[in-house]
Write an enzyme that holds these catalytic residues in place. Structure first.
Site, PDB file in Angstrom:
ATOM      1  N   LEU A 131       1.462  -1.166   0.196  1.00 17.13           N
ATOM      2  CA  LEU A 131      -0.776   0.114   0.275  1.00 17.13           C
ATOM      3  C   LEU A 131       1.103   1.106   0.273  1.00 17.13           C
ATOM      4  O   LEU A 131       2.018   1.750   0.430  1.00 17.13           O
ATOM      5  CB  LEU A 131      -0.576  -0.149   1.472  1.00 17.13           C
ATOM      6  N   ASP A 132       0.688   2.131  -1.031  1.00 19.44           N
ATOM      7  CA  ASP A 132       1.408   3.597  -0.519  1.00 19.44           C
ATOM      8  C   ASP A 132       1.483   4.056   0.648  1.00 19.44           C
ATOM      9  O   ASP A 132       0.555   4.106   1.298  1.00 19.44           O
ATOM     10  CB  ASP A 132       0.129   4.707  -1.515  1.00 19.44           C
ATOM     11  N   ARG A 133       2.555   4.846   1.269  1.00 17.33           N
ATOM     12  CA  ARG A 133       2.770   5.454   2.420  1.00 17.33           C
ATOM     13  C   ARG A 133       1.911   6.631   2.139  1.00 17.33           C
ATOM     14  O   ARG A 133       1.672   6.378   3.458  1.00 17.33           O
ATOM     15  CB  ARG A 133       4.134   6.485   2.172  1.00 17.33           C
TER      16      ARG A 133
END
Length: 314
Positions: A141-143
């Protein structure tokens, strides 16, 4: 399946040492000479220090500073860690058993170590806090995106759970907050071709065979804001953000689309209003149906003024 070679150095901060294979061909006299050329971002003096301290090893133990080059060999060492600012938000645990763990990740926390984010990542924090040294994510999952991430606890089950995501056998839902365009007809499915080039921060849409598909619905609206349901069928980099932006309704807090802004990495205000809210799949081990839902909400919907002012919230 070929087993990974067990590193001759123990984990540090929940991380395995780096492994470098020595090329079969080369005219280096010593391993030290090769490392100086191979690792240009590491000062030669630091390499010398690691060799003197016994911090660079092979399967027989520490390597001497003047050890001769061994074609086809391998060495291990722990990389120096970057200076990181603590991400001050806790990781929620939605579910845990002997095989899997479902974490509810906060905004601004990377899933895995990468670049300048090492200790301040969900993987390292969970390994250390829960004493799960073999924990590995089944997906990422993106930061800047909050929400659900599935981790695998049992190393023998990694392939089964990771394959689910590779084969698109997991139903994923996201929630997002963006402005409302009364002229935009929803629900709709957005299909496009997304390209992400190495060393380039932003992805982009271009002509060609489509490789990204997202179903978008407006769940509710008030005061010009909408709460949206996003169902991605594919998982291209920044897909949801690009597809919302392509409709003229970029997600609130997006520092990439439509315009790239120079937001400091330790600025935890006004997070991207995107939340991975649901994971649903048939368990590849038990064959039972599984569904997990986030416990988080999006601040701009609950407290738009607080989000706008930059009031931090976990």
């Amino acid at each position: 399946m070929r087993r990974r070679q067990k590193p001759p150095l123990p984990k540090r901060h929940g991380l395995d040492p780096a492994r470098l294979r020595l090329p079969e061909e080369g005219d280096w006299t010593t391993i030290r000479d090769h490392l100086v050329e191979r690792l240009p971002r590491v000062a030669p003096g630091r390499i010398d220090e690691l060799l003197r301290e016994g911090g660079i090893v092979d399967l027989d133990g520490p390597i001497a500073p003047d050890a001769p080059y061994v074609p086809g060999g391998a060495v291990w060492f722990h990389r120096d860690l970057p200076t990181e600012t603590e991400v001050p938000f806790p990781i929620g645990i939605v579910y845990r058993d002997d095989d899997i763990l479902v974490a509810d990740k906060p905004h601004f926390l990377s899933t895995i170590p990468r670049g300048q984010h090492i200790l301040q990542t969900a993987l390292v924090k969970l390994r250390r806090e829960l004493d799960l040294p073999d924990l590995i994510p089944a997906h990422r999952l993106d930061r800047v995106t909050a929400g659900l991430v599935l981790f695998v606890v049992n190393p023998e089950r990694r392939g089964a759970y990771q394959t689910m995501f590779h084969k698109r056998l997991v139903h994923k839902e996201y929630r997002a907050i963006a402005r409302v365009d009364p002229a935009l007809e929803l629900p709709r499915t957005v299909i496009s071709r997304i390209v992400k080039e190495r060393q380039v921060i932003k992805a982009y849409e271009t002509d060609g065979e489509p490789n990204a598909e997202t179903h978008i619905e407006l769940l509710e609206q008030r005061d010009g804001l909408g709460r949206y349901l996003l169902r991605p069928r594919t998982g291209r980099t920044h897909q949801l953000r690009l597809h919302m932006n392509s409709l003229g309704i970029p997600i609130l807090g997006d520092d990439f689309y439509p315009e790239l802004t120079d937001k400091p990495v330790d600025d935890y205000t006004r997070p991207l209003q995107l939340l991975a809210s649901t994971l649903e799949f048939t368990d590849p081990i038990t064959r039972e149906p599984r569904r997990f839902d986030t416990t988080r909400t999006l601040q701009a919907w609950d407290d738009f003024d607080g989000w706008t002012r930059g009031n931090q919230r976990a």
